[in-house]
Design a protein around this motif. Sequence first.
Motif, PDB file in Angstrom:
ATOM      1  N   UNK A 137      42.908   1.407  26.250  1.00  0.00           N
ATOM      2  CA  UNK A 137      42.643  -0.020  25.972  1.00  0.00           C
ATOM      3  C   UNK A 137      43.914  -0.768  25.648  1.00  0.00           C
ATOM      4  N   UNK A 138      44.823  -0.132  24.920  1.00  0.00           N
ATOM      5  CA  UNK A 138      46.079  -0.763  24.507  1.00  0.00           C
ATOM      6  C   UNK A 138      46.983  -1.036  25.704  1.00  0.00           C
ATOM      7  N   UNK A 139      47.068  -0.069  26.623  1.00  0.00           N
ATOM      8  CA  UNK A 139      48.010  -0.191  27.733  1.00  0.00           C
ATOM      9  C   UNK A 139      47.376  -0.695  29.019  1.00  0.00           C
ATOM     10  N   UNK A 140      46.083  -0.461  29.191  1.00  0.00           N
ATOM     11  CA  UNK A 140      45.440  -0.786  30.456  1.00  0.00           C
ATOM     12  C   UNK A 140      45.726   0.244  31.528  1.00  0.00           C
ATOM     13  N   UNK A 141      46.307   1.361  31.138  1.00  0.00           N
ATOM     14  CA  UNK A 141      46.656   2.437  32.066  1.00  0.00           C
ATOM     15  C   UNK A 141      45.723   3.627  31.838  1.00  0.00           C
ATOM     16  N   UNK A 142      45.841   4.633  32.692  1.00  0.00           N
ATOM     17  CA  UNK A 142      45.016   5.828  32.591  1.00  0.00           C
ATOM     18  C   UNK A 142      45.746   6.872  31.753  1.00  0.00           C
ATOM     19  N   UNK A 143      45.085   7.364  30.731  1.00  0.00           N
ATOM     20  CA  UNK A 143      45.631   8.428  29.899  1.00  0.00           C
ATOM     21  C   UNK A 143      45.184   9.749  30.526  1.00  0.00           C
ATOM     22  N   UNK A 144      46.076  10.363  31.272  1.00  0.00           N
ATOM     23  CA  UNK A 144      45.738  11.514  32.098  1.00  0.00           C
ATOM     24  C   UNK A 144      45.515  12.778  31.266  1.00  0.00           C
ATOM     25  N   UNK A 145      46.489  13.155  30.449  1.00  0.00           N
ATOM     26  CA  UNK A 145      46.424  14.398  29.697  1.00  0.00           C
ATOM     27  C   UNK A 145      46.839  14.161  28.258  1.00  0.00           C
TER      28      UNK A 145
END
Length: 116
Positions: free
Chosen positions: A98-106
């Motif tokens: 939510x903070x970055x708008x990116x995918x947290x993969x691992x």
Amino acid sequence: MSVKTNNIYGKILISDKTIARFTKHVAMDCYGIVEFSARNIVDLVLSFVNKNYDVKGVKVHSVGDRIFIDVSVIVKYGVSIKAVVEALKESLKYKVERFTGMICDTINVKVSGVKA
């Protein structure tokens, strides 16, 4: 490195150190996490040499729009380590995405010890 994305307003760059600091704040809000521990000897030396080294125990690596997080923590004595680690991983994944708008993969969590 940094995480990069584009939207209609322009480019967005978020440094790995910023994500690491955010990760540290999120993790300290999780029940059962007492403190962070050094991931390795280099992390330990940097924390002693530089008193402003505030991301001890957290490593963030990003590739494109994917984020990889490694944390090393000490948990509270008497709690279920499995439950604390699962809650920490879920909280980190949700809040960092939510903070970055990116995918947290691992998200890798290393429990270095137990403290009362």
